[in-house]
Design a protein around this motif. Sequence first.
Motif, PDB file in Angstrom:
ATOM      1  N   GLN A 162       0.828  -1.009   0.238  1.00  0.00           N
ATOM      2  CA  GLN A 162       0.139   0.027   0.062  1.00  0.00           C
ATOM      3  C   GLN A 162       1.207   1.460  -0.367  1.00  0.00           C
ATOM      4  OE1 GLN A 162      -2.537  -0.157   3.213  1.00  0.00           O
ATOM      5  NE2 GLN A 162      -3.698  -2.321   2.744  1.00  0.00           N
ATOM      6  N   VAL A 163       2.261   1.297   0.936  1.00  0.00           N
ATOM      7  CA  VAL A 163       2.850   2.729   0.782  1.00  0.00           C
ATOM      8  C   VAL A 163       3.325   2.915  -0.430  1.00  0.00           C
ATOM      9  CG1 VAL A 163       4.857   3.724   2.335  1.00  0.00           C
ATOM     10  CG2 VAL A 163       3.171   2.123   3.921  1.00  0.00           C
ATOM     11  N   ARG A 164       3.577   1.815  -1.004  1.00  0.00           N
ATOM     12  CA  ARG A 164       5.217   1.924  -2.458  1.00  0.00           C
ATOM     13  C   ARG A 164       3.465   2.411  -2.753  1.00  0.00           C
ATOM     14  NH1 ARG A 164       4.833  -1.003  -6.924  1.00  0.00           N
ATOM     15  NH2 ARG A 164       6.892  -0.396  -8.060  1.00  0.00           N
ATOM     16  N   ASN A 165       2.668   1.799  -2.956  1.00  0.00           N
ATOM     17  CA  ASN A 165       1.662   2.309  -4.173  1.00  0.00           C
ATOM     18  C   ASN A 165       1.237   3.563  -4.009  1.00  0.00           C
ATOM     19  OD1 ASN A 165       1.420  -0.040  -5.476  1.00  0.00           O
ATOM     20  ND2 ASN A 165      -0.429  -0.991  -4.614  1.00  0.00           N
ATOM     21  N   ASN A 166       0.742   4.475  -2.344  1.00  0.00           N
ATOM     22  CA  ASN A 166       0.907   5.358  -2.087  1.00  0.00           C
ATOM     23  C   ASN A 166       2.114   6.348  -2.727  1.00  0.00           C
ATOM     24  OD1 ASN A 166      -1.630   4.358  -1.056  1.00  0.00           O
ATOM     25  ND2 ASN A 166      -0.685   4.404   0.267  1.00  0.00           N
TER      26      ASN A 166
END
Length: 202
Positions: A162-166
């Motif tokens: 999720q953090v990478r996508n964000n």
Amino acid sequence: MKKGLLIVFEGLDGSGKTTQINLLEEWFKRNKKLVHSTRQPTDFYRNDKRVKDYLEDGIVPNMYSIALLAAADRTYQNEVEIKPTLSKGINIISDRYLYSSLAFFKARGIKYQEIRNINKDIEEPDIIIFLDIDPDKALERVRVRDGKNLRFEEKNDNTFIQVRNNFLEVLPKGKTLIVDSTKDVKLIHELIIKYIEKVEVR
């Protein structure tokens, strides 16, 4: 006096930020350019018991309160360290910046705009370096590095995804260099230098 550059490194834990920051700092010094390294959040935030309770054990009565602590830490650092240093013509390399708050707190359930609202009037970076890495590979590196001393969020593969996508959603186009951090360390450094030199001559 020419204002210093604000160069920000972003990426997942385990992406190799520390290595590249050290190499870039050495490059500035070798080329007789003034440079100052810093990081966000500062130790005031990292050592706060409320923050440690969440990062280490996942205990948090109200996530927005943690976001406010991060914003207070950042805006204070901007006024007492970052803006005065840049105004003296000194280049700054920052390990993490606003984009980490946007990426991590979105994964924790807070909207981007709310994070931006509580981080007003901070210095805009000139250059953002995002060291991109597959979340599974990043977690593998972290687990090798830290052994059993994993933080709460490092125990869940989905958080890193999720953090990478964000990050990829919020990093501004036009001032962000995205580099595959699994490439050779020296090659990554050379790509970063080429990008910085382009910005300097604009």
